[in-house]
Design an enzyme around this catalytic site. Structure first.
Site, short mmCIF file in Angstrom:
data_model
loop_
_atom_site.label_atom_id
_atom_site.label_comp_id
_atom_site.label_asym_id
_atom_site.label_seq_id
_atom_site.Cartn_x
_atom_site.Cartn_y
_atom_site.Cartn_z
CG ASP A 196 -1.65 1.21 1.52
OD1 ASP A 196 -1.87 1.99 0.56
OD2 ASP A 196 -2.06 1.42 2.68
CG ASN A 216 -2.95 5.50 -1.16
OD1 ASN A 216 -2.98 4.41 -0.57
ND2 ASN A 216 -3.98 5.97 -1.85
CG ASP A 240 -12.55 -14.77 -13.29
OD1 ASP A 240 -11.91 -15.30 -12.37
OD2 ASP A 240 -13.75 -14.43 -13.19
CD GLU A 296 -11.08 -19.57 -12.18
OE1 GLU A 296 -11.35 -19.85 -11.02
OE2 GLU A 296 -11.80 -18.80 -12.85
C1 GLC Z 1 -12.81 -16.84 -10.31
C2 GLC Z 1 -11.95 -16.01 -9.39
C3 GLC Z 1 -12.71 -15.76 -8.13
C4 GLC Z 1 -13.99 -15.03 -8.47
C5 GLC Z 1 -14.79 -15.77 -9.52
C6 GLC Z 1 -15.86 -14.89 -10.12
O1 GLC Z 1 -13.05 -18.10 -9.81
O2 GLC Z 1 -10.72 -16.63 -9.17
O3 GLC Z 1 -11.96 -15.04 -7.18
O4 GLC Z 1 -14.76 -14.89 -7.31
O5 GLC Z 1 -13.98 -16.17 -10.59
O6 GLC Z 1 -15.28 -13.93 -10.96
CA CA Z 2 -3.55 2.23 -1.05
#
Ligand code: GLC
Ligand code: CA
Length: 543
Positions: free
Chosen positions: A31, A33, A212, A276
């Site tokens: 982080d 800021n 994703d 994924e």
């Molecule tokens: C994937 C991501 C997860 C998210 C889901 C919906 O599984 O890794 O974190 O909640 O997609 O986008």
């Molecule tokens: Ca921050």
């Protein structure tokens, strides 16, 4: 469009085949800021740490404008940065600096759903049933006498029905939170939009994408019921990866990736994409990979394997056999932002940590691409006792299962939480780090020879430089061993590297594999060889 970040890394077309890729959960990394939330400027300051760790690339979780209902996996604008995380200029700076340090950058693309705050969904809400605005999402009429029941029996991955009804009576689909409406990928407008989003980030210099829910984009025609969940009483999500669901892994999803690959290939350098994806068999998962689709898919079987030699061996053999068939590298994952950290999965406490360190040496010795989740190099455990009112995972509200415990900010230095996560005088971090993490901070472990951090650094250095661990040595040879011991060898250029993992309940004597290069727990010498302790792993080299 102009290329904003022309800085390119030395061309190595195959970099992703053997890369160690580090997942940065931006909100919890660093982080700059001081508002208690990780940001891109914080990441930029810490890039030298990642270079020194010895990884090849970073995967950044979503940093786009978002109401943050699902930690940013609810995207309201695909072409910008949320003010919480900085600006597009901060992003450009991360790319330039990362490339200068030899680190590639992969960004997270969320194509299955938008945020309900996305302008498209805002327009769809107020538009009429049957309108072009609604045709970008999956809208349907309800069942029952007056449409008062959801259109089918589909369940949200986060629990509860996957449908929400609007005031005019129509229902919209959300495989995740109601604030994450699913897009209609049968609509050409949606396809054109994402092709453009890919180009937007490629133009800015990204080296790839993590896709994703890559298996979710196409839903079966006619939106048929799942059915069998009701028979067995299981939640549908428990069938994920076991049965084909009408909303996952439909054949037509591959048409989409076949249009993405030429886009990636049209850019200089070697841009890649990793899916994924969940599929019912490794064979179906392999269909996402290939010269005309995506470069990789996460193999979660390794992550799901039990702490047993048999379990690991089976998963490794299956994954490597598939990799030969599809001509693409396997991916190995032990932890990510959705799963309980592996120190805790393997038993927590000192035992869990010993095993986690051994598992790291196992993973990093295997051919293919290894994905590391931030903090695993520090041996961080899952934080199991977060106060309920601080938990933010939307899944927690719907099912009581929370992914917050693996998302606690990284401890960098100092005596008190949040351990240098932000500058001095910062706000509390968005999730609190436990008191026990003082000893686990980056500073506390740096230069301490038996620390987990130094173990990862050593292993990553050997992995990068040792010929037997390079792409040219894609095979492993299992050694004859007692049950409970895993031992495999990779060789190249006249050298052989053997990884031994002891998952039995006695120390394992090894003499035949040469001299140790690195061990997860100190070895003892015996006779003409070494003893690998219980729940430990070591790499041996023979020249
Ligand atoms: C994937 C991501 C997860 C998210 C889901 C919906 O599984 O890794 O974190 O909640 O997609 O986008
Ligand atoms: Ca921050």
């Amino acid at each position: 469009m102009t290329t904003r970040n022309p800085t390119q890394l030395a061309s190595d077309d195959d970099w992703w085949r053997s890369a160690a890729i580090y997942q940065v959960y931006v909100r919890s990394f660093a982080d700059a800021n001081g508002d208690g939330i990780g940001d891109l400027a914080g990441l930029r300051e810490r890039l030298p740490y990642l270079r020194d760790l010895g990884v090849d690339a970073l995967w950044l979780t979503p940093f786009y404008p978002s109401p943050m209902i699902d930690g940013g996996y609810d995207v309201a604008d695909y072409r910008d940065v949320d003010p919480l995380f900085g600006t597009l200029t901060d992003f450009d700076n991360v790319i330039v600096d990362a490339h200068a340090l030899g680190l590639r950058i992969i960004v997270d693309l969320v194509p299955n759903h938008t945020s309900s705050e996305h302008p498209w969904f805002q327009a769809a809400r107020t538009a009429a049933p049957g309108s072009p605005e609604r045709a970008r999402y999956v809208f349907a009429e309800g069942r029952g006498v007056a449409g008062e029941l959801p259109p089918n029996d589909w369940e949200s991955v986060f629990g509860g029905p996957a449908w929400t009804q609007l005031a005019d009576g129509q229902w919209y689909l959300h495989l995740f939170d109601p604030a994450q409406p699913d897009l209609n990928w049968r609509n050409p407008e949606v396809r054109a939009e994402f092709a453009d989003v890919l180009r937007f980030w490629l133009d800015r210099g990204v080296d790839g994408f993590r896709i994703d829910v890559a298996h979710g984009l196409i839903k079966a025609e006619g939106l048929p019921d799942v059915g069998f969940g009701q028979l067995t009483g299981q939640r549908q999500v428990e069938l994920l990866g076991k049965r084909r669901l009408p909303y996952f892994d439909q054949d037509e999803v591959h048409d989409i990736y076949r249009t993405w690959r030429p886009i990636l290939d049209s850019y200089p350098g070697s841009r890649m994409a990793v899916a994924e994806a969940w599929a019912e068999t490794p064979q179906r998962l392999a269909r996402y990979i290939g010269p005309d689709e995506l470069h990789q898919a996460f193999s979660f079987d390794f992550l799901d394997a039990h702490w047993s030699a048999d379990s690991f061996r089976k998963v490794i053999d299956t994954a490597l056999a598939e990799s030969v068939i599809v001509g693409a590298p396997t991916t190995w994952v032990l932890s990510n932002h959705d799963k309980q950290r592996h120190v805790t999965r393997y038993g927590d406490g000192p035992e869990g940590l010993r095993r986690a360190r051994a598992a790291a040496l196992l993973m990093l010795a295997l051919p293919g691409c290894a994905y590391l989740y931030q903090g695993e190099e520090l041996g961080l455990p899952e934080v199991l006792d977060l106060p309920d009112d601080l938990r933010q995972d939307p899944q927690y509200l719907r099912t009581g299962q929370s992914r917050d415990g693996c998302r606690v900010p990284i401890p960098w230095n100092g005596e008190l939480a949040p351990y240098g996560f932000g500058p001095a005088g910062s706000a509390l971090s968005w999730l609190p780090a436990p008191a026990t993490w003082r000893e686990l901070s980056v500073r506390a472990q740096t230069g301490v020879s038996d620390s987990t951090l130094e173990l990862y650094r050593t292993a990553l250095r050997i992995r990068r430089t040792h010929p037997a661990l390079s792409v040219s040595s894609a095979r492993i040879t299992w050694q004859e061993t007692d049950p409970g011991i895993l031992a495999f060898t990779r060789s190249a250029a006249g050298t052989a590297l053997t990884c031994v993992v002891n998952i039995s309940d006695e120390p394992a004597a090894v003499a035949e594999y040469g001299e140790p290069l690195v061990a997860s727990t100190a070895l003892t010498e015996r006779d003409a060889g070494y003893l690998v302790p219980v729940d430990a792993a070591a790499w041996f080299e023979r020249r």
